[in-house]
Structures are given as structure tokens and as C-alpha cells.
Design a protein around this motif. Structure first.
Motif, PDB file in Angstrom:
ATOM      1  N   ARG A  91      54.108  33.088  46.290  1.00  0.00           N
ATOM      2  CA  ARG A  91      53.400  33.339  47.548  1.00  0.00           C
ATOM      3  C   ARG A  91      53.969  34.546  48.279  1.00  0.00           C
ATOM      4  NH1 ARG A  91      56.379  28.943  51.400  1.00  0.00           N
ATOM      5  NH2 ARG A  91      58.220  28.816  50.106  1.00  0.00           N
ATOM      6  N   VAL A  92      53.248  34.940  49.325  1.00  0.00           N
ATOM      7  CA  VAL A  92      53.734  35.931  50.280  1.00  0.00           C
ATOM      8  C   VAL A  92      54.029  35.171  51.564  1.00  0.00           C
ATOM      9  CG1 VAL A  92      53.143  37.972  51.646  1.00  0.00           C
ATOM     10  CG2 VAL A  92      52.387  37.812  49.277  1.00  0.00           C
ATOM     11  N   TYR A 108      49.374  32.690  46.269  1.00  0.00           N
ATOM     12  CA  TYR A 108      48.599  33.689  45.537  1.00  0.00           C
ATOM     13  C   TYR A 108      47.170  33.234  45.258  1.00  0.00           C
ATOM     14  CZ  TYR A 108      52.962  36.194  45.024  1.00  0.00           C
ATOM     15  OH  TYR A 108      54.135  36.863  45.285  1.00  0.00           O
ATOM     16  N   ARG A 109      46.930  31.938  45.200  1.00  0.00           N
ATOM     17  CA  ARG A 109      45.562  31.462  44.964  1.00  0.00           C
ATOM     18  C   ARG A 109      44.641  31.811  46.137  1.00  0.00           C
ATOM     19  NH1 ARG A 109      44.971  27.053  48.090  1.00  0.00           N
ATOM     20  NH2 ARG A 109      46.852  25.911  48.635  1.00  0.00           N
ATOM     21  N   LEU A 110      45.199  32.091  47.322  1.00  0.00           N
ATOM     22  CA  LEU A 110      44.398  32.462  48.492  1.00  0.00           C
ATOM     23  C   LEU A 110      44.163  33.966  48.600  1.00  0.00           C
ATOM     24  CD1 LEU A 110      45.956  30.219  51.296  1.00  0.00           C
ATOM     25  CD2 LEU A 110      44.023  29.718  49.798  1.00  0.00           C
ATOM     26  N   ILE A 111      44.939  34.755  47.843  1.00  0.00           N
ATOM     27  CA  ILE A 111      44.856  36.214  47.954  1.00  0.00           C
ATOM     28  C   ILE A 111      43.904  36.748  46.888  1.00  0.00           C
ATOM     29  CG2 ILE A 111      46.144  38.374  47.846  1.00  0.00           C
ATOM     30  CD1 ILE A 111      48.619  36.782  48.789  1.00  0.00           C
ATOM     31  N   GLU A 112      42.845  37.411  47.351  1.00  0.00           N
ATOM     32  CA  GLU A 112      41.867  37.995  46.433  1.00  0.00           C
ATOM     33  C   GLU A 112      42.350  39.330  45.889  1.00  0.00           C
ATOM     34  OE1 GLU A 112      37.598  39.949  47.122  1.00  0.00           O
ATOM     35  OE2 GLU A 112      37.662  37.781  47.496  1.00  0.00           O
ATOM     36  N   SER A 113      42.909  40.174  46.783  1.00  0.00           N
ATOM     37  CA  SER A 113      43.397  41.481  46.351  1.00  0.00           C
ATOM     38  C   SER A 113      44.407  42.000  47.364  1.00  0.00           C
ATOM     39  CB  SER A 113      42.246  42.482  46.202  1.00  0.00           C
ATOM     40  OG  SER A 113      41.639  42.713  47.462  1.00  0.00           O
ATOM     41  N   ALA A 114      45.123  43.020  46.950  1.00  0.00           N
ATOM     42  CA  ALA A 114      46.092  43.681  47.830  1.00  0.00           C
ATOM     43  C   ALA A 114      45.862  45.175  47.746  1.00  0.00           C
ATOM     44  CB  ALA A 114      47.520  43.336  47.402  1.00  0.00           C
ATOM     45  N   GLY A 115      46.113  45.867  48.842  1.00  0.00           N
ATOM     46  CA  GLY A 115      45.925  47.308  48.890  1.00  0.00           C
ATOM     47  C   GLY A 115      47.212  48.013  49.279  1.00  0.00           C
ATOM     48  N   LEU A 116      47.124  49.330  49.325  1.00  0.00           N
ATOM     49  CA  LEU A 116      48.275  50.145  49.694  1.00  0.00           C
ATOM     50  C   LEU A 116      47.781  51.358  50.466  1.00  0.00           C
ATOM     51  CD1 LEU A 116      51.311  50.946  49.445  1.00  0.00           C
ATOM     52  CD2 LEU A 116      50.687  52.126  47.339  1.00  0.00           C
ATOM     53  N   ARG A 117      48.279  51.528  51.672  1.00  0.00           N
ATOM     54  CA  ARG A 117      47.975  52.698  52.484  1.00  0.00           C
ATOM     55  C   ARG A 117      49.298  53.364  52.824  1.00  0.00           C
ATOM     56  NH1 ARG A 117      45.034  52.953  58.376  1.00  0.00           N
ATOM     57  NH2 ARG A 117      44.979  55.203  58.512  1.00  0.00           N
ATOM     58  N   ALA A 178      47.567  35.236  38.119  1.00  0.00           N
ATOM     59  CA  ALA A 178      46.210  35.231  37.561  1.00  0.00           C
ATOM     60  C   ALA A 178      46.207  35.176  36.043  1.00  0.00           C
ATOM     61  CB  ALA A 178      45.460  36.469  38.034  1.00  0.00           C
ATOM     62  N   GLY A 179      47.380  35.384  35.427  1.00  0.00           N
ATOM     63  CA  GLY A 179      47.479  35.348  33.981  1.00  0.00           C
ATOM     64  C   GLY A 179      46.918  36.589  33.307  1.00  0.00           C
ATOM     65  N   ILE A 180      47.034  37.729  33.991  1.00  0.00           N
ATOM     66  CA  ILE A 180      46.557  38.989  33.423  1.00  0.00           C
ATOM     67  C   ILE A 180      47.677  40.014  33.452  1.00  0.00           C
ATOM     68  CG2 ILE A 180      44.143  38.616  34.039  1.00  0.00           C
ATOM     69  CD1 ILE A 180      44.591  40.418  36.477  1.00  0.00           C
TER      70      ILE A 180
END
Length: 193
Positions: A91-92, A108-117, A178-180
Motif C-alpha cells: 500500500r501507499v 494497491y487494489r484501490l489505485i488505478e494508476s500513478a503519475g509523475l509531474r 497486478a502481476g505484470i
């Protein structure tokens, strides 16, 4: 203490100077107050006042402007000092709040994606888009929330130092969950300071 089988991969906090600039818009506030002081002086000059009178009129407002800037800087410092971000293998975790500390656990099951700015000062913001149907209160997250996303707030790790390292750790943890295979973190662009 973490549950059995969970380990901390990274832990950190926002850099307070970057938080003051990017989240609390300190530079924009300096410009705003500079314009206000200049307009005050120009108003006195337009009314027929002397240059000394215009300067005096502007200087009367200067302590208020400085007090506001000091207060915003103090809030940014306190926010950074009381914030802890952690990435574990499950988790975060975000511990936020100056007066009333709250801890947000984002599996992590609640997080769809993460970005970076990324910013030129060597810091970055990492927004976390949540799965559809998951919702956190925008006010609970502020200033650790992606700007202008009020309908579907996205928690964000703000003003993080070593952003590539943190993004890589987060990408690997999300991919493992996610197993990828993890894709490398790519900067979407660097914003001005």
C-alpha cells in the motif's frame, strides 16, 4: 508496526521549499503583493501626490504583505514537517495534517494508476488515480491532492525529492501487485519552477 509480510520500500516527506512554491504558490503571491503595492503607489501619483507620498502609501501596506507571505511560508514548512509518505509492498501510506493528523492507507487494489509531474527544482508530484467508485474527501487531502480534481480527488505525494527513484519504486510495487512487468517511470515533462 506493519502487519506480517509487509515491508517499507520507501519513506519520505515533501521538501518544504518546493511545497511552498508549487502547492502554496508563494512566487505567485509575491508577484500579487508586488502588483498591489505598485497599484497603491500609482493611485497616489494619479491623484496628484508626490513620489514620496506614493512611496509612503505603498510602504504602509508592505508589513501586511510580508506578514501574509511569512504566514504562507510557515504553513508550508509545518505541512512538510508533519507529513510522512510511505510506500510498502502492499500500500501507499500518507500521514498528513498539521493540527489533526490523519493516516490514509491506500492499498494497491484501490489505485488505478500513478503519475509523475517533475519540476526543475528536482522535486515532483506523484498523483494516485483511484479505482472507479473509490472516493476520498478533497478537504481531507488538501494540499496532498491533485489540483482541480474535486469531483474525483486524487491523493498526491507532493514535492517529493528523488522523484525518479520514488516513481520507480511505486511502479514496481503496483506492477508486482497486478502481476505484470513494471514499466519504467517516464517524466511527462518538466514544469517551470
Amino acid at each position: 508496526p506493519l502487519p506480517p509480510g509487509e515491508r517499507v520500500l520507501w519513506q519520505g516527506a515533501p521538501r518544504w521549499t518546493a511545497l511552498a512554491i508549487h502547492a502554496f504558490h508563494l512566487r505567485k503571491l509575491v508577484l500579487y503583493f508586488g502588483i498591489i503595492l505598485a497599484l497603491r503607489a500609482l493611485g497616489v501619483l494619479a491623484d496628484g501626490g508626490a513620489a514620496a507620498e506614493a512611496l509612503t502609501a505603498a510602504l504602509w501596506l508592505l508589513p501586511l504583505a510580508l506578514a501574509a507571505l511569512v504566514l504562507v511560508t510557515l504553513i508550508a514548512w509545518l505541512t512538510a514537517r508533519t507529513t510522512i509518505y510511505a510506500i510498502t509492498n502492499k500500500r501507499v501510506v500518507m500521514r498528513v495534517g498539521v493540527v489533526l493528523a490523519i493516516t490514509l492507507n491506500l492499498p494497491y487494489r484501490l489505485i488505478e494508476s500513478a503519475g509523475l509531474r517533475a519540476y526543475r527544482d528536482g522535486t515532483a508530484d506523484l498523483p494516485l488515480a483511484l479505482q472507479a467508485g473509490e472516493h476520498l474527501a478533497w478537504l481531507h487531502l488538501w494540499p496532498h491532492v491533485r489540483p482541480w480534481r474535486t469531483a474525483h480527488p486524487e491523493p498526491m505525494l507532493r514535492s517529493v525529492s528523488e522523484p525518479q527513484k520514488v516513481a520507480t519504486i511505486l511502479a514496481r510495487a503496483l506492477a508486482e501487485h497486478a502481476g505484470i512487468a513494471a514499466r519504467p517511470a517516464i517524466e511527462a515533462g518538466v514544469d517551470s519552477p
